[in-house]
Enzyme design. Structure first.
Site, PDB file in Angstrom:
ATOM      1  N   ASP A  38       0.848  -1.195   0.000  1.00 21.19           N
ATOM      2  CA  ASP A  38       0.000   0.000   0.000  1.00 21.19           C
ATOM      3  C   ASP A  38       0.881   1.241   0.000  1.00 21.19           C
ATOM      4  O   ASP A  38       1.723   1.412   0.885  1.00 21.19           O
ATOM      5  CB  ASP A  38      -0.889   0.024   1.251  1.00 21.19           C
ATOM      6  CG  ASP A  38      -1.793   1.255   1.256  1.00 21.19           C
ATOM      7  OD1 ASP A  38      -2.870   1.190   0.617  1.00 21.19           O
ATOM      8  OD2 ASP A  38      -1.416   2.282   1.859  1.00 21.19           O
ATOM      9  N   TYR A  43       2.851   9.934  -0.431  1.00 17.08           N
ATOM     10  CA  TYR A  43       3.880   9.403   0.474  1.00 17.08           C
ATOM     11  C   TYR A  43       5.291   9.688  -0.063  1.00 17.08           C
ATOM     12  O   TYR A  43       6.274   9.494   0.655  1.00 17.08           O
ATOM     13  CB  TYR A  43       3.714   7.888   0.700  1.00 17.08           C
ATOM     14  CG  TYR A  43       2.417   7.448   1.335  1.00 17.08           C
ATOM     15  CD1 TYR A  43       1.554   8.354   1.948  1.00 17.08           C
ATOM     16  CD2 TYR A  43       2.038   6.113   1.325  1.00 17.08           C
ATOM     17  CE1 TYR A  43       0.357   7.941   2.509  1.00 17.08           C
ATOM     18  CE2 TYR A  43       0.833   5.690   1.898  1.00 17.08           C
ATOM     19  CZ  TYR A  43       0.008   6.616   2.479  1.00 17.08           C
ATOM     20  OH  TYR A  43      -1.182   6.192   3.035  1.00 17.08           O
ATOM     21  N   HIS A 105      -7.847   9.274  -2.413  1.00 17.74           N
ATOM     22  CA  HIS A 105      -7.291   9.258  -1.056  1.00 17.74           C
ATOM     23  C   HIS A 105      -8.221   9.899  -0.024  1.00 17.74           C
ATOM     24  O   HIS A 105      -8.352   9.420   1.105  1.00 17.74           O
ATOM     25  CB  HIS A 105      -5.928   9.972  -1.077  1.00 17.74           C
ATOM     26  CG  HIS A 105      -4.987   9.559  -0.005  1.00 17.74           C
ATOM     27  ND1 HIS A 105      -3.620   9.566  -0.157  1.00 17.74           N
ATOM     28  CD2 HIS A 105      -5.199   9.144   1.260  1.00 17.74           C
ATOM     29  CE1 HIS A 105      -3.053   9.150   0.973  1.00 17.74           C
ATOM     30  NE2 HIS A 105      -3.984   8.899   1.839  1.00 17.74           N
TER      31      HIS A 105
HETATM   32  N1  LIG Z   1      -5.735   6.087   3.465  1.00 18.50           N
HETATM   33  C1  LIG Z   1      -5.245   6.871   4.397  1.00 18.50           C
HETATM   34  O1  LIG Z   1      -5.645   8.044   4.556  1.00 18.50           O
HETATM   35  C2  LIG Z   1      -4.172   6.345   5.291  1.00 18.50           C
HETATM   36  C3  LIG Z   1      -3.858   7.006   6.494  1.00 18.50           C
HETATM   37  C4  LIG Z   1      -2.876   6.471   7.311  1.00 18.50           C
HETATM   38  C5  LIG Z   1      -2.222   5.316   6.933  1.00 18.50           C
HETATM   39  N2  LIG Z   1      -2.511   4.690   5.751  1.00 18.50           N
HETATM   40  C6  LIG Z   1      -1.828   3.447   5.323  1.00 18.50           C
HETATM   41  O2  LIG Z   1      -1.938   2.492   6.375  1.00 18.50           O
HETATM   42  C7  LIG Z   1      -0.636   2.048   6.763  1.00 18.50           C
HETATM   43  C8  LIG Z   1      -0.621   1.660   8.217  1.00 18.50           C
HETATM   44  O3  LIG Z   1      -1.071   2.709   9.053  1.00 18.50           O
HETATM   45  P1  LIG Z   1      -0.130   3.443  10.105  1.00 18.50           P
HETATM   46  O4  LIG Z   1       1.269   3.417   9.612  1.00 18.50           O
HETATM   47  O5  LIG Z   1      -0.767   4.733  10.425  1.00 18.50           O
HETATM   48  O6  LIG Z   1      -0.317   2.595  11.429  1.00 18.50           O
HETATM   49  P2  LIG Z   1      -0.056   1.114  11.953  1.00 18.50           P
HETATM   50  O7  LIG Z   1       0.315   0.194  10.862  1.00 18.50           O
HETATM   51  O8  LIG Z   1      -1.217   0.811  12.824  1.00 18.50           O
HETATM   52  O9  LIG Z   1       1.165   1.325  12.931  1.00 18.50           O
HETATM   53  C9  LIG Z   1       2.478   1.530  12.467  1.00 18.50           C
HETATM   54  C10 LIG Z   1       3.356   1.711  13.678  1.00 18.50           C
HETATM   55  O10 LIG Z   1       3.317   0.522  14.472  1.00 18.50           O
HETATM   56  C11 LIG Z   1       4.628   0.082  14.773  1.00 18.50           C
HETATM   57  N3  LIG Z   1       4.569  -1.377  14.669  1.00 18.50           N
HETATM   58  C12 LIG Z   1       4.447  -2.114  13.554  1.00 18.50           C
HETATM   59  N4  LIG Z   1       4.370  -3.417  13.827  1.00 18.50           N
HETATM   60  C13 LIG Z   1       4.468  -3.521  15.177  1.00 18.50           C
HETATM   61  C14 LIG Z   1       4.448  -4.621  16.061  1.00 18.50           C
HETATM   62  N5  LIG Z   1       4.334  -5.869  15.599  1.00 18.50           N
HETATM   63  N6  LIG Z   1       4.561  -4.360  17.384  1.00 18.50           N
HETATM   64  C15 LIG Z   1       4.677  -3.103  17.839  1.00 18.50           C
HETATM   65  N7  LIG Z   1       4.702  -2.008  17.045  1.00 18.50           N
HETATM   66  C16 LIG Z   1       4.586  -2.217  15.718  1.00 18.50           C
HETATM   67  C17 LIG Z   1       5.501   0.693  13.719  1.00 18.50           C
HETATM   68  O11 LIG Z   1       6.784   0.961  14.241  1.00 18.50           O
HETATM   69  P3  LIG Z   1       8.111   0.349  13.517  1.00 18.50           P
HETATM   70  O12 LIG Z   1       8.094   0.861  12.118  1.00 18.50           O
HETATM   71  O13 LIG Z   1       9.220   0.881  14.336  1.00 18.50           O
HETATM   72  O14 LIG Z   1       7.954  -1.160  13.593  1.00 18.50           O
HETATM   73  C18 LIG Z   1       4.794   1.993  13.365  1.00 18.50           C
HETATM   74  O15 LIG Z   1       5.200   3.033  14.219  1.00 18.50           O
HETATM   75  C19 LIG Z   1       0.250   3.245   6.402  1.00 18.50           C
HETATM   76  O16 LIG Z   1       1.597   2.909   6.341  1.00 18.50           O
HETATM   77  C20 LIG Z   1      -0.344   3.626   5.059  1.00 18.50           C
HETATM   78  O17 LIG Z   1       0.121   2.735   4.043  1.00 18.50           O
HETATM   79  C21 LIG Z   1      -3.505   5.181   4.943  1.00 18.50           C
END
Ligand SMILES: NC(=O)c1ccc[n+]([C@@H]2O[C@H](COP(=O)([O-])OP(=O)(O)OC[C@H]3O[C@@H](n4cnc5c(N)ncnc54)[C@H](OP(=O)(O)O)[C@@H]3O)[C@@H](O)[C@H]2O)c1
Length: 311
Positions: A38, A43, A105
């Site tokens: 994704d 980004y 988006h």
């Molecule tokens: N459509 C939209 O508007 C929108 C908005 C936000 C996000 N997104 C997409 O959704 C994806 C995921 O969302 P997100 O990045 O906001 O949040 P998330 O995936 O819920 O959380 C990511 C965070 O969790 C940590 N993490 C990952 N795996 C872990 C584990 N097993 N144990 C503990 N901590 C862990 C990561 O740190 P480390 O990297 O240090 O492991 C990072 O800081 C984004 O990357 C993006 O592709 C889309």
């Protein structure tokens, strides 16, 4: 997981927003078995992702056909005639000639040149209607540059308005979802209309301090630290993150956790060897607080602000 047109989207994908060293992270993710990636134009990492995928394809590890690549149209390209330009930039950066899923988006349009969420001051929005944007989405679908099309951050009313005004239906709505914002009403509503949910921030985005306010709430409950999640992790001999991801999978919601760390990238895809019992699923459902981290507060005055309705 099948979308309502029969396309198979891998239920567990890899999120790449704010991902440090995304080249290495993508290589690690591919080696760990992720096939769903994704990203988004905004980004600013599509070229690095494309470089990693190109290297893995040349090395014979994967083929293009093995992959499900999702990317997203940015808010400053919402006029229908701009959609192809934005997608073309993503395709060139990613080094592919089609994406598997192209998403609008946000339902809100920005003026040209605003290539990110504004971090201070009023946002620079326009009133371009997402119905007009959708005409451009249908065109890139018809050209085969996007094999499936959908939306992100749309509420139920916006989904219905789009459905009555479209020729090609949206297949996916990508929204924030986790135990504290379980999105059950939106999941059910969308499901009845053939629209699948993808969960962003499935772990509660614990790296949230890296996202600028007022786009995201700085404080709030942390799914990874919830005691019920911790006790179920012990019960199933899994980690809290694995419980959170499995919770979504068992509800038919695909998710896209992000990690920059090799161990956590592997941990997050290791969720296919157990089932959470119905009673434990009920406990997890009961953790819902309706807590939204990505509230985009500075867009609140816009007529298409999506988070003012119940769901
Ligand atoms: N459509 C939209 O508007 C929108 C908005 C936000 C996000 N997104 C997409 O959704 C994806 C995921 O969302 P997100 O990045 O906001 O949040 P998330 O995936 O819920 O959380 C990511 C965070 O969790 C940590 N993490 C990952 N795996 C872990 C584990 N097993 N144990 C503990 N901590 C862990 C990561 O740190 P480390 O990297 O240090 O492991 C990072 O800081 C984004 O990357 C993006 O592709 C889309």
């Amino acid at each position: 997981m099948s979308l309502c047109n029969g396309a198979e989207i891998p239920v567990l994908g890899f999120g790449t927003a704010k991902c440090d060293d995304v080249y290495t992270a993508i290589c690690t993710a591919i080696d760990a078995g992720y096939r769903h990636l994704d990203t988004a134009y905004v980004y600013h990492n599509e070229a690095e992702i494309g470089r990693a995928l190109g290297d893995k394809i040349r090395a014979g590890v994967i083929t293009r056909e093995d992959l499900w690549i999702t990317t997203k149209l940015w808010n400053s390209y919402h006029r229908s005639e701009q959609v192809e330009e934005c997608l073309q930039r993503s395709l060139i950066a990613l080094g592919v000639d089609y994406v598997d899923l192209y998403l609008v988006h946000w339902p809100i349009a920005f003026r040209e040149g605003h290539e990110g969420l504004p971090q201070d001051g009023p946002p620079i929005t326009t009133d371009v209607d997402y119905i007009d944007t959708w005409r451009g989405m249908e065109e890139v679908y018809m050209e085969g540059k996007a094999r499936n099309i959908g939306v992100s951050n749309f509420n139920s009313e916006q989904i219905d308005r789009l459905l009555v005004n479209c020729d090609i239906r949206p297949l996916v709505n990508q929204v924030e979802a986790n135990v504290h914002l379980n999105q059950e009403k939106l999941r059910s509503f969308c499901g009845q209309r053939g629209v699948s949910l993808t969960a962003y921030s499935p772990l509660g985005s614990p790296g949230y301090k890296r996202w600028p306010t007022p786009c995201s709430n700085q404080n709030g409950p942390k799914p990874l630290e919830n005691p019920v999640v911790a006790s179920l992790a012990l019960k199933y001999s899994k980690t809290p993150a694995q419980i959170l991801l499995r919770f979504l999978i068992q509800r038919g919601i695909s998710s896209i956790p992000k990690s920059s760390a090799a161990e956590r990238i592997k941990e997050n895809i290791d969720v296919f060897d157990f089932n959470i019992d119905p009673e434990d699923m009920r406990q997890l459902m009961a953790l819902d607080l309706g807590y939204r981290r990505f509230c985009a507060d500075n867009l609140r005055e816009h007529k298409f602000y999506p988070f003012a309705t119940e769901f």
